[in-house]
Enzyme design. Structure first.
Site, short mmCIF file in Angstrom:
data_model
loop_
_atom_site.label_atom_id
_atom_site.label_comp_id
_atom_site.label_asym_id
_atom_site.label_seq_id
_atom_site.Cartn_x
_atom_site.Cartn_y
_atom_site.Cartn_z
N ARG A 126 0.83 -1.21 0.00
CA ARG A 126 0.00 0.00 0.00
C ARG A 126 0.85 1.26 0.00
O ARG A 126 0.51 2.26 -0.62
CB ARG A 126 -0.92 -0.01 1.21
CG ARG A 126 -1.83 1.20 1.35
CD ARG A 126 -2.81 1.30 0.20
NE ARG A 126 -3.78 2.36 0.42
CZ ARG A 126 -3.52 3.66 0.29
NH1 ARG A 126 -2.30 4.06 -0.07
NH2 ARG A 126 -4.46 4.56 0.50
N GLU A 127 1.99 1.19 0.69
CA GLU A 127 2.85 2.36 0.81
C GLU A 127 3.63 2.66 -0.47
O GLU A 127 3.70 3.81 -0.90
CB GLU A 127 3.84 2.16 1.96
CG GLU A 127 3.22 2.23 3.36
CD GLU A 127 2.91 3.65 3.79
OE1 GLU A 127 3.33 4.60 3.09
OE2 GLU A 127 2.23 3.82 4.82
#
Length: 210
Positions: free
Chosen positions: A106-107
């Protein structure tokens, strides 16, 4: 020129702008046919087609949800090398490997050179000060970055008594913001949901492959 996504309501607004232009052209074509408040159709000029009202047509339209029921999704996983480092870092920090993999995905989308507009860097998107506090000497080194990110998430999990939602919100928005609002900030709600959903998918896929 950089194109910016409009979204459903932006698209509707654009359609309305186009409809206004169509209306303007039609009114100009018929302007000379207006005599003392009555409109007459000139000879040999075809009648305009009935107007299509985009706004009316799109009333009640439901935005397409790529995460909705019935939509097939593929679970993107990192390369075997990056996956091995993620799992090793999670194991050393004593955290759930699936949760940490979901967070890293996600990052940074597993891009070790990722840099956010806020200045977060590397696979686990560490802010330079956080990385320095965690002993990182090369923030773009995948191993250093992941080990520091895993330790930081483990620290947050301890700080919030194992509450994954609060820990993830703090990772995203910062512990100070989370403490100030006394919960998950609105801007972090989607992030928390995405990471937890992803972690559950990874866990299910891992079990299915056993």
């Amino acid at each position: 020129m950089k194109l910016q996504p409009r979204g459903l309501y932006g698209a509707i607004q654009r359609m309305r702008e186009l409809q206004d232009r169509i209306d303007l052209v039609a009114s100009m074509s018929n302007r000379d046919a207006v005599v003392q408040g009555t409109q007459q159709t000139p000879k040999n000029v075809p009648m305009p087609k009935p107007e299509f009202n985009f706004g009316e047509a799109l009333k009640g339209a439901i935005p397409f949800n790529p995460m909705g029921a019935g939509v097939e999704r593929t679970l993107a996983r990192p390369s075997s090398g990056v996956l091995g480092m993620i799992q090793s870092a999670a194991s050393k920090a004593g955290i759930d490997p699936a949760l940490f993999e979901a967070l890293v995905g996600r990052e940074s989308s597993f891009n070790p050179q990722a840099v956010s507009i806020s200045g977060a860097k590397g696979l686990s998107q560490l802010m330079p000060r956080t990385a320095e506090a965690l002993g990182v000497t090369d923030i773009f080194d995948p191993s250093q970055n992941l080990n520091a990110g895993a330790r930081y998430l483990a620290q947050l999990l301890r700080q919030y008594s194992g509450d994954k939602q609060m820990a993830l919100a703090a990772y995203n928005a910062g512990p100070g913001t989370v403490d100030q609002v006394g919960g998950i900030p609105d801007e972090s709600a989607g992030y928390v949901r995405d990471v937890l959903t992803r972690a559950a998918e990874i866990e299910a896929q891992s079990k299915g492959g056993q």
